[in-house]
Design a protein around this motif. Structure first.
Motif, PDB file in Angstrom:
ATOM      1  N   TRP A  99       0.808  -1.217   0.000  1.00  0.00           N
ATOM      2  CA  TRP A  99       0.000   0.000   0.000  1.00  0.00           C
ATOM      3  C   TRP A  99       0.847   1.275   0.000  1.00  0.00           C
ATOM      4  O   TRP A  99       0.616   2.199  -0.774  1.00  0.00           O
ATOM      5  N   ARG A 100       1.831   1.348   0.859  1.00  0.00           N
ATOM      6  CA  ARG A 100       2.525   2.613   1.142  1.00  0.00           C
ATOM      7  C   ARG A 100       3.242   3.168  -0.080  1.00  0.00           C
ATOM      8  O   ARG A 100       3.242   4.377  -0.310  1.00  0.00           O
ATOM      9  N   THR A 101       3.866   2.328  -0.876  1.00  0.00           N
ATOM     10  CA  THR A 101       4.692   2.811  -1.975  1.00  0.00           C
ATOM     11  C   THR A 101       3.957   2.909  -3.308  1.00  0.00           C
ATOM     12  O   THR A 101       4.517   3.397  -4.284  1.00  0.00           O
ATOM     13  N   ALA A 102       2.717   2.448  -3.378  1.00  0.00           N
ATOM     14  CA  ALA A 102       1.983   2.431  -4.650  1.00  0.00           C
ATOM     15  C   ALA A 102       1.568   3.842  -5.070  1.00  0.00           C
ATOM     16  O   ALA A 102       1.285   4.703  -4.237  1.00  0.00           O
ATOM     17  N   ARG A 103       1.526   4.058  -6.372  1.00  0.00           N
ATOM     18  CA  ARG A 103       1.040   5.313  -6.953  1.00  0.00           C
ATOM     19  C   ARG A 103      -0.042   4.977  -7.972  1.00  0.00           C
ATOM     20  O   ARG A 103       0.173   5.029  -9.186  1.00  0.00           O
ATOM     21  N   GLY A 122       1.419  -1.811  -9.474  1.00  0.00           N
ATOM     22  CA  GLY A 122       1.052  -0.742  -8.559  1.00  0.00           C
ATOM     23  C   GLY A 122       0.150   0.329  -9.125  1.00  0.00           C
ATOM     24  O   GLY A 122      -0.159   1.309  -8.445  1.00  0.00           O
ATOM     25  N   SER A 123      -0.319   0.158 -10.374  1.00  0.00           N
ATOM     26  CA  SER A 123      -1.171   1.184 -10.990  1.00  0.00           C
ATOM     27  C   SER A 123      -2.625   1.080 -10.550  1.00  0.00           C
ATOM     28  O   SER A 123      -3.417   1.982 -10.817  1.00  0.00           O
ATOM     29  N   GLU A 153      -5.082   0.036  -7.074  1.00  0.00           N
ATOM     30  CA  GLU A 153      -5.166  -0.319  -5.659  1.00  0.00           C
ATOM     31  C   GLU A 153      -6.567  -0.828  -5.354  1.00  0.00           C
ATOM     32  O   GLU A 153      -7.519  -0.571  -6.097  1.00  0.00           O
ATOM     33  N   ALA A 159      -3.348   4.685 -10.447  1.00  0.00           N
ATOM     34  CA  ALA A 159      -4.197   5.496 -11.322  1.00  0.00           C
ATOM     35  C   ALA A 159      -5.663   5.150 -11.126  1.00  0.00           C
ATOM     36  O   ALA A 159      -6.541   5.978 -11.357  1.00  0.00           O
ATOM     37  N   SER A 191      -8.484   3.249  -8.390  1.00  0.00           N
ATOM     38  CA  SER A 191      -8.800   2.725  -7.058  1.00  0.00           C
ATOM     39  C   SER A 191     -10.048   1.863  -7.167  1.00  0.00           C
ATOM     40  O   SER A 191     -11.116   2.356  -7.537  1.00  0.00           O
ATOM     41  N   ARG A 216      -6.700   6.913  -3.779  1.00  0.00           N
ATOM     42  CA  ARG A 216      -5.634   7.787  -4.267  1.00  0.00           C
ATOM     43  C   ARG A 216      -5.602   7.885  -5.789  1.00  0.00           C
ATOM     44  O   ARG A 216      -4.883   8.714  -6.344  1.00  0.00           O
ATOM     45  N   GLY A 217      -6.345   7.037  -6.471  1.00  0.00           N
ATOM     46  CA  GLY A 217      -6.344   7.049  -7.930  1.00  0.00           C
ATOM     47  C   GLY A 217      -7.151   8.187  -8.512  1.00  0.00           C
ATOM     48  O   GLY A 217      -8.001   8.789  -7.852  1.00  0.00           O
TER      49      GLY A 217
END
Length: 306
Positions: free
Chosen positions: A7-11, A41-42, A44, A13, A15, A95-96
């Protein structure tokens, strides 16, 4: 609230937002996790237990979250907030740039399900898109035959046909919404009980944004028996009345509305209503006739709202 290691390091696009209430989303979590490596990681996943009060279920979901290869967060509420509020709450953790609403009783029909959504966002970034749903993997039990027949006729619709009435065929079972669109038009938390809150939302959104339909379905596993489905229709009358009041131009085109108007003027509609329900629940009656009777029962209920 539980976050897994990814979770913490994902960025992300996209969700993926999954609320549930006493339903087990384990199969969906595992299926989505299988796509994690290709997504890098695109995408979540955020899950919300909307006050189920089931410690064993929460423990099982927590265990799957911790080993999931998708960046995943699990939120557990002490009290039930309802379908609209729950989905609105899910977006506050997202966050997406786009939200993919999935029901917990769905299962992707293709191994590239999330990849197809991520590719669409990267290529077109649509305001709203609906992928459709099927009964491909749904149970074949006789108890669900009426629901299966009704769903195949009115909900499992090819994307070209859905696109002709884009606001009508929008369900939160498999729905992509861009963040700015959702910020402009959230789900109405005044809806209670079952039904119509996603369609009402789509009616509002369709007045301002383009609604896209595509062929990226997921199976609806949660078929109901005829008596449970009738109970849900009974819960939905007030919600139907709400959209009739707010969106008469859209609703007046729907067969359920036109049937309700006809039944409203029929003498003895309450008596007819009980007969429709009785036929729908009678297992001696052919499935097609039971399904038709249940539609008439729904229309007779809605006659009070038109």
């Amino acid at each position: 609230m539980t976050d897994n290691a990814a979770w913490r390091t994902a960025r992300p696009a996209v969700s993926v937002l999954v609320p549930f209430f006493r339903d087990d989303p384990s199969g969906l979590i595992e299926a989505l996790s299988d796509e994690a490596q290709a997504l890098a990681g695109s995408v979540e996943l955020i899950l919300l237990d909307d006050g189920s009060g089931d410690d064993a279920l929460a423990e099982r979901v927590t265990g799957l979250v911790q080993v999931s290869r998708l960046p995943t967060r699990f939120i557990r509420l002490k009290k039930n907030e309802g379908r609209s509020r729950g989905r609105n709450r899910l977006t506050t953790s997202a966050r997406g740039g786009s939200f993919l609403f999935l029901d917990s009783d769905m299962l992707p029909d293709d191994r590239r399900f999330l990849q197809t959504w991520a590719d669409l966002v990267a290529r077109q970034d649509p305001a709203v898109a609906f992928g459709g749903f099927s009964l491909l993997q749904a149970p074949q039990d006789r108890a669900f035959a009426v629901h299966r027949a009704m769903s195949q006729k009115s909900e499992c619709i090819p994307y070209q046909e859905r696109a002709l009435q884009p606001e009508k065929y929008v369900y939160t079972s498999n729905l992509l919404v861009r963040r700015d669109v959702f910020e402009a038009e959230a789900f109405d938390s005044e809806f209670s009980g079952w039904g119509w809150e996603d369609v009402e939302w789509a009616m509002r959104v369709a007045r301002r944004f383009r609604v896209v339909h595509l062929d990226n379905p997921a199976t609806h596993l949660g078929l109901e028996s005829a008596d449970k489905l009738a109970g849900k229709y009974e819960q939905s009358v007030a919600n139907f009345a709400r959209i009739v009041d707010r969106h008469p131009d859209f609703v007046s085109q729907y067969p359920s509305y036109r049937a309700a108007r006809l039944l409203k003027s029929a003498p003895g509609v309450r008596r007819w209503r009980s007969l429709f329900k009785k036929a729908a629940l009678d297992e001696r009656v052919p499935v097609a006739a039971r399904a038709f009777s249940l539609r008439l029962y729904r229309a007779a209920l809605y006659a009070e709202a038109v």
